[in-house]
Scaffold this active site. Structure first.
Site, PDB file in Angstrom:
ATOM      1  N   TYR A   1       0.857  -1.189   0.000  1.00 24.47           N
ATOM      2  CA  TYR A   1       0.000   0.000   0.000  1.00 24.47           C
ATOM      3  C   TYR A   1       0.888   1.232   0.000  1.00 24.47           C
ATOM      4  O   TYR A   1       1.725   1.401   0.885  1.00 24.47           O
ATOM      5  CB  TYR A   1      -0.906  -0.047   1.228  1.00 24.47           C
ATOM      6  CG  TYR A   1      -1.811   1.147   1.437  1.00 24.47           C
ATOM      7  CD1 TYR A   1      -2.322   1.895   0.382  1.00 24.47           C
ATOM      8  CD2 TYR A   1      -2.195   1.511   2.728  1.00 24.47           C
ATOM      9  CE1 TYR A   1      -3.160   2.970   0.594  1.00 24.47           C
ATOM     10  CE2 TYR A   1      -3.045   2.579   2.962  1.00 24.47           C
ATOM     11  CZ  TYR A   1      -3.520   3.305   1.894  1.00 24.47           C
ATOM     12  OH  TYR A   1      -4.358   4.373   2.112  1.00 24.47           O
TER      13      TYR A   1
ATOM     14  N   ASN B   1       0.495   4.245   0.754  1.00 22.81           N
ATOM     15  CA  ASN B   1       0.482   5.111   1.935  1.00 22.81           C
ATOM     16  C   ASN B   1       1.275   4.530   3.098  1.00 22.81           C
ATOM     17  O   ASN B   1       1.514   5.223   4.085  1.00 22.81           O
ATOM     18  CB  ASN B   1      -0.956   5.390   2.379  1.00 22.81           C
ATOM     19  CG  ASN B   1      -1.543   6.599   1.681  1.00 22.81           C
ATOM     20  OD1 ASN B   1      -0.885   7.233   0.856  1.00 22.81           O
ATOM     21  ND2 ASN B   1      -2.782   6.929   1.980  1.00 22.81           N
ATOM     22  N   TYR B   2       1.648   3.264   3.006  1.00 23.29           N
ATOM     23  CA  TYR B   2       2.545   2.659   3.982  1.00 23.29           C
ATOM     24  C   TYR B   2       3.865   2.373   3.275  1.00 23.29           C
ATOM     25  O   TYR B   2       4.261   1.230   3.072  1.00 23.29           O
ATOM     26  CB  TYR B   2       1.955   1.362   4.543  1.00 23.29           C
ATOM     27  CG  TYR B   2       0.659   1.531   5.301  1.00 23.29           C
ATOM     28  CD1 TYR B   2       0.323   2.747   5.895  1.00 23.29           C
ATOM     29  CD2 TYR B   2      -0.237   0.477   5.415  1.00 23.29           C
ATOM     30  CE1 TYR B   2      -0.862   2.902   6.580  1.00 23.29           C
ATOM     31  CE2 TYR B   2      -1.430   0.622   6.116  1.00 23.29           C
ATOM     32  CZ  TYR B   2      -1.737   1.838   6.686  1.00 23.29           C
ATOM     33  OH  TYR B   2      -2.921   1.992   7.379  1.00 23.29           O
ATOM     34  N   LYS B   3       4.531   3.443   2.881  1.00 23.37           N
ATOM     35  CA  LYS B   3       5.748   3.302   2.081  1.00 23.37           C
ATOM     36  C   LYS B   3       6.750   2.370   2.752  1.00 23.37           C
ATOM     37  O   LYS B   3       6.932   2.388   3.961  1.00 23.37           O
ATOM     38  CB  LYS B   3       6.382   4.665   1.836  1.00 23.37           C
ATOM     39  CG  LYS B   3       5.698   5.457   0.749  1.00 23.37           C
ATOM     40  CD  LYS B   3       6.607   6.533   0.200  1.00 23.37           C
ATOM     41  CE  LYS B   3       5.851   7.357  -0.829  1.00 23.37           C
ATOM     42  NZ  LYS B   3       4.865   8.240  -0.209  1.00 23.37           N
TER      43      LYS B   3
END
Length: 535
Positions: free
Chosen positions: A472, A474-476
């Site tokens: 995901y 946004n969860y680099k």
């Protein structure tokens, strides 16, 4: 010339007071020529000589891994008050060869909104903290929110106007809307209404040429890309127009804890098969960590916190749970009724509505040194698989570790993978977020913790999505790959490695859009979308 530049740039860190003769002076002079009021530069632009530089840089850095003396720091921090300040910063950065990092709330898991993984990349930070207005139109059920606002400030603005309107963004209220919407953004309402980005209906963006574009002028390709394609690739979004959603005046929440001794393994196993099939109005998630069996006992066990938000009353929820998940044994006394926004606050220990306006969350989210990873699950993990995972949480490195299981299904099954760049839709029964935290005095041995989470991730390989193993944006996670920041050549091939994990087949369309709107790759970072010129 390169060796001397390398030495100079190597000294640029969080505690450095040095400045570069070039491009620093030229950049500031450029800003003075392009700011409508040049005298405002001293109030809006922080150089490394400014006594407030370090505190401003650290002000919203949520992962302390990226606030150490060895962390590369920007040459300047610009805190614009209006779009023209951003246009000037983009123009001056281009002509002076500086990279740009844009910060909304500072929650980037790898710190890429305010630092870089490479010392020899000179950059500036555009911090949107002053651009955070929220305008709610109850009659039209819409809102405009600037990218520097937090999720909490958005929720507060909505709650001030209506008890029965909401927005399906995240749970943690200090997260910036600019970053969350750019990557998708899921939260307690996503099984009912989809992601935050699914409910964005317009936006205002400044592109690499400094133009301010709305949905009509940017075109549908770019509008598609900025809603889930990740921040820092296509431009700087100034503001987002949102479609608000209906919620009942009263919702029901519960949090029930179960340990291994209380049948937690079997309950987690059963939850996997049913949570994604619940009605859209019900989201039930699990927070798993290790705890002591008792105050007097040194034995460690696993605790699973089952948490839920239901868009309805206790009288509706309890019979539903008795029918769908009787093994869980939910009773009325486990449940509380409250407004939707109060439910958001309750999950993180907040009481007063004004808590949502705080930009630094005190509970419920990592504010230490941490590393996180993400997985998607398509088939229930067998009990044996769960039982093999638990002992890893008894290790010393896992004393502040946890995993968070979030049920999918509902509306997420109905939206096509290609609707926006976020592709994790039908077929996924739940996602997993793994987090390991550690304290400052343990940071010198941070590799222990990074190795621990990598071992957990490796252990989970047989049980999660594959080809690709989904992630995901946004969860680099730089452990899954990164771009070459020093040469465009070959970046496309490198980016495909992590890009397929984040975006699956949507990656190629993102590359097409990038090539069209930013062919020179001005907006870039370690995991930004490359143009085809970088093939």
């Amino acid at each position: 010339m390169f060796p001397s530049l390398f030495v100079i740039l190597l000294s640029v860190s969080w505690k450095s007071s040095s400045t570069l003769a070039y491009p620093s002076e030229g950049f500031l002079h450029c800003l003075s020529l392009h700011f409508a009021n040049p005298t405002s530069i001293s109030k809006l632009v922080y150089t490394q000589r400014n006594s407030s530089f370090s505190s401003v840089l650290k002000s919203s850095a949520q992962n302390f891994r990226f606030t150490t003396p060895s962390t590369p720091a920007p040459l300047f921090i610009i805190t614009p008050l209006q779009p023209s300040h951003i246009q000037a910063a983009i123009y001056c950065s281009r002509i002076h060869g500086l990279h740009v990092r844009t910060r909304s709330g500072g929650h980037d898991f790898e710190g890429l909104s305010y630092t870089t993984a490479n010392y020899i990349v000179p950059f500036v930070v555009i911090d949107l903290v002053n651009l955070r207005s929220v305008q709610v139109d109850v009659e039209k059920a819409t809102a405009w929110v600037e990218s520097g606002a937090t999720i909490g400030e958005l929720y507060y603005g909505i709650a001030q106007k209506s008890r029965t309107l909401a927005f399906p963004a995240g749970l943690f209220y200090t997260v910036g809307v600019g970053g969350q919407f750019s990557g998708g953004g899921y939260g307690p309402l996503f099984r009912k209404y989809g992601l935050a980005a699914d409910n964005v209906i317009d936006a205002r963006l400044i592109d690499a040429k400094g133009r301010i574009l709305d949905r009509k002028s940017m075109g549908e390709d770019l509008f598609w890309a900025i809603r889930g394609g990740g921040g820092g690739s296509f431009g700087i979004v100034l503001a987002w127009k949102l479609k608000l959603v209906a919620v009942p005046a009263i919702v029901t929440v519960f949090t029930v804890s179960k340990t291994l001794e209380q049948n937690a393994t079997k309950l987690v196993h059963r939850w996997q098969s049913i949570a994604h099939k619940f009605p859209k109005e019900l989201l039930m998630s699990i927070f798993i960590s290790s705890v002591k069996s008792s105050e007097a006992d040194k034995k460690i066990t696993i605790k699973a916190n089952f948490s839920s938000m239901f868009l309805g009353s206790i009288d509706e929820l309890v019979p539903l749970m008795e029918e769908r998940f009787p093994e869980f044994g939910l009773v009325r006394d486990d449940c509380l009724e409250m407004s939707w926004v109060e439910a958001i606050l309750s999950t993180q220990g907040g009481v007063q509505l004004e808590t949502l306006l705080e930009r630094h969350q005190k509970t419920g989210v990592s504010q230490t040194f941490f590393k996180a990873k993400f997985d998607c699950v398509k088939q229930p993990i067998p009990e044996m698989g769960l039982e093999g995972l638990w002992p890893m949480f008894y290790e010393e490195e896992a004393k502040m570790a946890n995993i968070f299981l979030v049920a999918y299904g509902g509306k997420m099954d109905e939206i096509p993978e290609s609707e926006i760049p976020f592709p994790h839709r039908a077929g996924i029964i739940y996602s997993i977020i793994y987090v390991v935290d550690w304290d400052e005095n343990e940071n010198k041995n941070s590799k222990r913790f990074l190795n621990w989470i990598r071992r957990v991730y490796d252990y989970m390989t047989p049980y999660v999505s594959n080809s690709p193993r989904e992630a995901y944006v946004n969860y680099k996670d730089l452990q899954i790959g990164s771009n070459n920041m020093f040469s465009c050549k070959g970046s496309y091939a490198q980016a495909k490695i992590w890009g397929r994990k984040y975006f699956k087949n949507n990656f190629d369309r993102l590359v097409y859009v990038k090539t069209k709107v930013d062919p020179e790759n001005f907006f870039r970072h370690e995991q930004s979308i490359p143009p085809l010129s970088c093939f």
